[in-house]
Scaffold this active site. Sequence first.
Site, PDB file in Angstrom:
ATOM      1  N   SER A 115     -65.695  22.963 -14.053  1.00  0.00           N
ATOM      2  CA  SER A 115     -64.484  22.403 -13.863  1.00  0.00           C
ATOM      3  C   SER A 115     -64.944  21.143 -12.991  1.00  0.00           C
ATOM      4  CB  SER A 115     -63.320  23.277 -13.192  1.00  0.00           C
ATOM      5  OG  SER A 115     -62.249  22.432 -13.134  1.00  0.00           O
ATOM      6  N   LEU A 116     -64.625  20.142 -13.558  1.00  0.00           N
ATOM      7  CA  LEU A 116     -65.542  19.005 -13.163  1.00  0.00           C
ATOM      8  C   LEU A 116     -64.951  18.420 -11.823  1.00  0.00           C
ATOM      9  CD1 LEU A 116     -66.000  17.037 -16.537  1.00  0.00           C
ATOM     10  CD2 LEU A 116     -67.753  17.736 -15.152  1.00  0.00           C
ATOM     11  N   ARG A 309     -49.497  33.801  12.621  1.00  0.00           N
ATOM     12  CA  ARG A 309     -50.405  32.482  12.442  1.00  0.00           C
ATOM     13  C   ARG A 309     -51.095  32.594  13.980  1.00  0.00           C
ATOM     14  NH1 ARG A 309     -47.409  26.893  13.891  1.00  0.00           N
ATOM     15  NH2 ARG A 309     -45.346  27.729  14.753  1.00  0.00           N
ATOM     16  N   GLU A 357     -57.832  19.101   0.958  1.00  0.00           N
ATOM     17  CA  GLU A 357     -57.871  20.563   0.630  1.00  0.00           C
ATOM     18  C   GLU A 357     -58.565  20.888  -0.459  1.00  0.00           C
ATOM     19  OE1 GLU A 357     -55.015  18.477   0.841  1.00  0.00           O
ATOM     20  OE2 GLU A 357     -53.825  19.219   2.527  1.00  0.00           O
TER      21      GLU A 357
END
Lengths: 617, 617
Positions: A115-116, A309, A357
């Site tokens: 997947s490029l 969290r 991300e």
Amino acid sequence: MARLSKLAALLRYYILRATTAAGSGHPSSSLSAVELLTALVFGGIFRYDPDRPQHPNNDRLIFSKGHASPLLYALWVAAGKLTGEELINGYRRFGSPLEGHPSVSFPYTEVATGSLGQGLSIGVGLALNAKYLDRLPYRTYVLLGDSEMAEGSVWEALEIARHYGLDNLVGLVDVNRLGQRGETMFGHNLEAYARRVAAFGWEVFPVDGHSLPEILQALQESLKVKGCPSLILARTVKGKGVSFLEERNGWHGRALNPEECRQALAELGEVDLNLRGEIRLPEDLTPESPPRRPAPPLDYDPKARVATRRAFGNALARLGTQYPELVSLDAEVSNSTMAEIFARAFPERFFEMYLTEQNMVGAALGLGLRGKIPFVSSFAAFLTRAFDQIRMSQYSDPNLKFVGSHAGVSIGWDGPSQMGLEDLAMFRTLRNSVVLYPADAVATERLVEEMLKHRGLMYLRTTREATPILYSPEEKFPLGGLKILRQSERDRLALVTAGITLFEALAAYEALRQEGVFVRVVDLYCLKPVDAANLTRAARETGLVLTVEDHYPEGGLGEAVRSALAGVPVPVYSLAVSQKPKSGSPQELLDFEGISCRAILAKIRELLNLPGGGGEP
Amino acid sequence: MARLSKLAALLRYYILRATTAAGSGHPSSSLSAVELLTALVFGGIFRYDPDRPQHPNNDRLIFSKGHASPLLYALWVAAGKLTGEELINGYRRFGSPLEGHPSVSFPYTEVATGSLGQGLSIGVGLALNAKYLDRLPYRTYVLLGDSEMAEGSVWEALEIARHYGLDNLVGLVDVNRLGQRGETMFGHNLEAYARRVAAFGWEVFPVDGHSLPEILQALQESLKVKGCPSLILARTVKGKGVSFLEERNGWHGRALNPEECRQALAELGEVDLNLRGEIRLPEDLTPESPPRRPAPPLDYDPKARVATRRAFGNALARLGTQYPELVSLDAEVSNSTMAEIFARAFPERFFEMYLTEQNMVGAALGLGLRGKIPFVSSFAAFLTRAFDQIRMSQYSDPNLKFVGSHAGVSIGWDGPSQMGLEDLAMFRTLRNSVVLYPADAVATERLVEEMLKHRGLMYLRTTREATPILYSPEEKFPLGGLKILRQSERDRLALVTAGITLFEALAAYEALRQEGVFVRVVDLYCLKPVDAANLTRAARETGLVLTVEDHYPEGGLGEAVRSALAGVPVPVYSLAVSQKPKSGSPQELLDFEGISCRAILAKIRELLNLPGGGGEP
């Protein structure tokens, strides 16, 4: 140089033979990069011990343009680690490690690609490791195609590599002008790429990608660059070396037929099939490693309210000395995910990835390849940004941990853009993934320990709101387990939930108990692998299951439970986020979505035909 | 200019009042952009009829930094379309359209935002529409934050906007230096941004973001730029206008308490709450629209083998005249998805997006906002690249169609990087989405018709391999339906599948029929909404269900069927992709993964205790 030219011809020979034998593959995209890789690998630049692919001082080589796999395999024929027959008979065959795109079943594949636009980020991780953690002089080389330069993820990698001054990272772009379906955005305009990449603070070396001396010189110069990464920008010809392929459209993912292959091989002239290239051996330095010291014990006031969290951040910081391999990456939200607690305790093992991300996931994968245990954190919603990178990572058998905070509508006022409502579905799809959703701080800490102890691709879902402590510090939370929090012999239904809605379920339990109605309450803190045996027992003993989750109905806890109970003839009803989410208080939203105590009670009354219920189920 | 200054103070007043009343929100990030938006909207640049938000000649305004929503709402108070009370009492309240991040329930929200880095791509779509489709002089403005400039998706949008010469697109970057958890990568170094964006071929205007004359002048000059988009790069102060907020960390997503708010308001000086700003009205030109002509009928040789991806391309091309709103976007793989068939027939309505999948989805959303019906195609695997953009799109109630080709292991030799194995799970999570997986060319064509007829977010999964024609052209394929292909009164099991594995199921049916064993074969061409009534009937009549899918087990067809049958006490067994996929022929891989005819037969023999089965289920 004559020897290198002959090696280049040898590579071309095997690229053509292997793809024609397979009847598919990308010969033209491999041919264009032959000189780039010949110069790098056999020109005295690349340092690698072919007998020890995992040697910590080996230079690393990533084929970001994974469709050039025939070139990768041909290199290792030329290096004497694979026979020509193995390549020709194995390429793309079922069961062979020589897959259509590089797979880690081939020992010289650094990382699975195809997947490029992902390879440069993985290179960032390898280079961060060399410069900041192992403190070793190995260098990381990434072969990119020109089409993939359009991917935003490449620009994320470019900017983060510059930010961290990764002068041990070198990109090689094979600018062969033609993408899969025609010309790329910039064709052979190297200047367009050079201007952009230089503006991003990289040192750029434009070269004729078929001139071995030019490539070698650029690679030599890149060794001297300090403080920033280098990019070799190579003007190449797609299909180079075969007249009827060169510069032609329509030959992207297409092998030559045997007759065409014969013609092509004839054009190569004489090829010395016995020629082998030499690779420089690496140094033999030892990676740096912080001392390993036992972690302090858990310590939570049982009466406190602590967001999971925060417990995640506490756990990372607490376990940091016990696991010197533990590193943390966060995308500009560490004060929300609470990775900042670790960042303050171990600043040298925390990498701020800003809002990249996709690059963050690639970099984490790269760190994992060198033995680190990366924790990647962001809002659960924003991890969807990197689904393709996460998806691809599974094919490299990674040791990679994801943490998504701000799960569900219970985050409240910020509204749906910030709510992770599909994260469980996303992480459940991954092969052999582990998906965890603790309800309290103790469970969270213990599950972070499990994530560190066990290798693999794992996801931890955390909650924004502070919640009560449910468990004592002695409680164990094995992967693949569940906790039964309330049970009796009179249970008429099993209420299976996790995370924030567990507290709604417990409140519903109390209300029903007052009425003399008993239900079993199950904390399914591990959604995958799911504890089918204990779920089955609960389902059989109660005869009715109701799941509750702060997630969309598809692919989450409800469907995980149904799949676990597929062969058990017990109805499984579900409550999940059912309305278009909006701003509001956590309680308003839990009510609105039909996953609060009130909604649970209404559903149970309906299912059990209790007074106040909605009638027949 | 004095009037504009007073309007700026008015905006600040409402930003502070609204966030303090709500007790949450992002006042400091709103305050920094006040002058930018005051100058744009009330300085005679922006053309918009406040009484007709959907006027085709209105300039469009996207808040890519969606957390500055208080500024958006304050603008419309200043424009007289919202009262101050409505804002103060409504902001972030449950049920109010004035949500924490802009939502389309507020009529002046162009598009729902809040996941950063997506707005510029949506602007690309709006600007493409103006320049190439509607051919109207409206302009598109996008407010961006500086943190989000790190997102790769922004750079994808920058390059595609330049490629298409979108001189009707203007970005405004609020460079307030501070991200959520500290300084951004470049702080107040405007030159760092300017160099990069200029290298991408944009005209850049650096300004003091609190100087109304400077901003106005830059906006005026941007009107004259031809052939490329413009970016106003504004040096601003986070928290501007409130001394104790300005340039301070720790005030990102935090409202002032009432006492702090009083102090802050005092610093604003006298604010004229009755002041209202004027917005220039737009022209009144009619969008261009190609004539609408009926589509020709379907025409497939019933004996042909046609890949559903080809049928998709055929359908788009066939229906292009009937639906002048139909546009197609593809990410450099139109010769694989077969969108190229439409591109050849209607080149003016096809947009090559190169390898910018994230930007492609944003641009499609933008085109959809202006009444187009965009079909977004790529490999199913690569649509995962844009999950965050797809996820966010649902909150704008879009009319958006996704098509993922090369689904499943049946693509064969290219290996797992190219295989869509989690696409069904991804698209099923979206609220009210429609998920379609046709097995043959006729079904594909009819489902593309349905996608055009019905508004909404829909996904069509197509197959690489050519498959036989199953259906006659008269067959109807309503959304939410299924087809029962084989049935008898003696059916002992319902075999529910779709797409490529339907042919495996039909072969298994034949083999069993030879033995006198009958099973029902269901083509579940619509996974969402699922035809629960007919599935229930099939389950009840046969007493046993087996699902088969070329997809990972989680979130796909099997779980969709189980959820539909949650209340039906019939066991639902599933076959799905079970091994780590690799290269091989389609048939080898279907066998290897346990989803071929052979695997189906083995499983049915086991479940029905037939000779050759594996014993007890």
